[in-house]
Design a protein around this motif. Structure first.
Motif, short mmCIF file in Angstrom:
data_model
loop_
_atom_site.label_atom_id
_atom_site.label_comp_id
_atom_site.label_asym_id
_atom_site.label_seq_id
_atom_site.Cartn_x
_atom_site.Cartn_y
_atom_site.Cartn_z
N THR A 76 0.80 -1.24 0.00
CA THR A 76 0.00 0.00 0.00
C THR A 76 0.82 1.28 0.00
OG1 THR A 76 -0.15 -0.02 2.43
CG2 THR A 76 -1.90 -1.15 1.21
N SER A 77 2.06 1.20 0.51
CA SER A 77 2.87 2.42 0.61
C SER A 77 3.13 3.05 -0.76
CB SER A 77 4.19 2.13 1.31
OG SER A 77 3.99 1.77 2.65
N TYR A 79 1.16 3.00 -3.34
CA TYR A 79 -0.04 3.72 -3.76
C TYR A 79 -0.18 5.02 -2.98
CZ TYR A 79 -1.61 -0.38 -6.37
OH TYR A 79 -1.71 -1.41 -7.27
N ARG A 80 0.15 4.99 -1.71
CA ARG A 80 0.03 6.18 -0.88
C ARG A 80 0.95 7.30 -1.36
NH1 ARG A 80 1.87 6.54 5.49
NH2 ARG A 80 1.42 8.78 5.77
N GLY A 163 -3.40 -6.13 0.72
CA GLY A 163 -2.89 -4.77 0.53
C GLY A 163 -3.02 -4.31 -0.91
N VAL A 166 -6.86 -3.73 -1.70
CA VAL A 166 -7.49 -2.59 -1.06
C VAL A 166 -6.78 -1.27 -1.38
CG1 VAL A 166 -8.16 -1.62 1.20
CG2 VAL A 166 -8.35 -4.07 0.79
N ARG A 167 -5.44 -1.31 -1.43
CA ARG A 167 -4.58 -0.17 -1.77
C ARG A 167 -4.49 0.89 -0.67
NH1 ARG A 167 -5.45 1.78 -7.92
NH2 ARG A 167 -7.54 2.33 -7.15
N HIS A 168 -5.24 0.78 0.38
CA HIS A 168 -5.20 1.74 1.48
C HIS A 168 -4.73 1.01 2.74
CE1 HIS A 168 -7.19 4.87 -0.84
NE2 HIS A 168 -8.07 3.96 -1.24
N THR A 169 -3.70 1.55 3.37
CA THR A 169 -3.07 0.87 4.50
C THR A 169 -4.04 0.60 5.63
OG1 THR A 169 -0.94 1.90 3.97
CG2 THR A 169 -1.19 0.96 6.18
N ALA A 170 -4.73 1.64 6.09
CA ALA A 170 -5.64 1.49 7.24
C ALA A 170 -6.73 0.46 6.94
CB ALA A 170 -6.26 2.83 7.60
N GLY A 171 -7.32 0.55 5.76
CA GLY A 171 -8.39 -0.38 5.40
C GLY A 171 -7.90 -1.81 5.34
#
Length: 250
Positions: A76-77, A79-80, A163, A166-171
């Motif tokens: 995910t990082s 994507y962030r 990861g 979803v692509r979002h770390t928290a989710g």
């Protein structure tokens, strides 16, 4: 970019950020710390009813969760911070990128968990002596020593897959933690349906392989099939991630 170059690129990413070092440090502290505590308790109270899988509780329960979170961050990082576009430009075959991540993060999980399994059991043996009631040549001890790295590897593959999906770390972290630690525990004890659902829950099958109660009659197969069942689940999650990443925009 060649497959080897892609793996090297992912290795550079892994070693050039702080979060993996923090995650590894936490896994080390949890694994050795809890095993040392258990060894100290066994030294003074031999008849605790603990089995050899309990001696590795810090590693194969808590430590593995941290490794999964580290794998989620690995997916995910990018994507962030928007670096995933550059990664896919350098390696247009997106499946190769995810496979390279699996090689790097999975390799780290295998090596780290194998070393920590030996150290953790050694700490219990050194502190508790004969009260630990195992030797490294026992079948149960050998099962823990080679089974724990496999369990860690499969969990990391699931973390990477979720990861990437979803692509979002928290989710992604919430999904993994709730799924692994909450949802499966609740589903397994639901009245009337829990006994039917429980044997088919993936994480419960995976952890069953290392459990002292692996001979539970609630399952329809032995613990080795349970490990294969979880491995199939991990592969399916990872393949789903590859398919989705290949089809959608970066």
């Amino acid at each position: 970019m060649t497959p080897l170059a892609t793996v090297n690129s992912e290795y550079i990413k892994l070693t050039s950020t702080r979060s993996p070092y923090w995650c590894v440090a936490i896994v080390v502290v949890l694994s050795i710390g809890i095993s040392t505590l258990i060894g100290a308790v066994l030294a003074s109270t031999p008849d605790t009813g603990l089995g050899i899988s309990d001696y590795l509780l810090g590693l194969n329960q808590f430590g593995v969760v941290v490794l999964m979170i580290m794998a989620v961050l690995g997916a995910t990082s990018e994507y962030r911070f928007g670096t995933i576009r550059a990664t896919f430009i350098a390696t247009p075959r997106r499946a190769r990128v995810l496979i390279a991540k699996a090689v790097v993060f999975g390799g780290l999980a295998v090596v780290l968990s194998a070393v920590l399994a030996v150290i953790s059991l050694g700490a219990v043996k050194a502190l508790a002596g004969s009260s630990s009631k195992f030797s490294f040549g026992d079948a149960d001890a050998l099962r823990q020593l080679w089974g724990t790295p496999i369990w860690a590897l499969l969990c990391v593959i699931v973390g990477l897959g979720v990861g990437a999906l979803v692509r979002h770390t928290a989710g992604a972290v919430v999904i993994i933690l709730v799924w692994m630690l909450v949802a499966e525990s609740i589903l397994a004890v639901l009245p009337k349906v829990g006994s039917a659902i429980g044997p088919f829950l993936p994480f419960r099958n995976g952890s069953r392989f290392l459990s002292s109660t692996a001979s539970s009659p609630d399952y329809h197969w032995n613990s080795y099939v349970s490990l294969g069942y979880f491995a199939l689940f991990a592969v399916l999650v990872f393949v789903a991630a590859i398919v989705v990443v290949e089809r959608r925009d970066a």
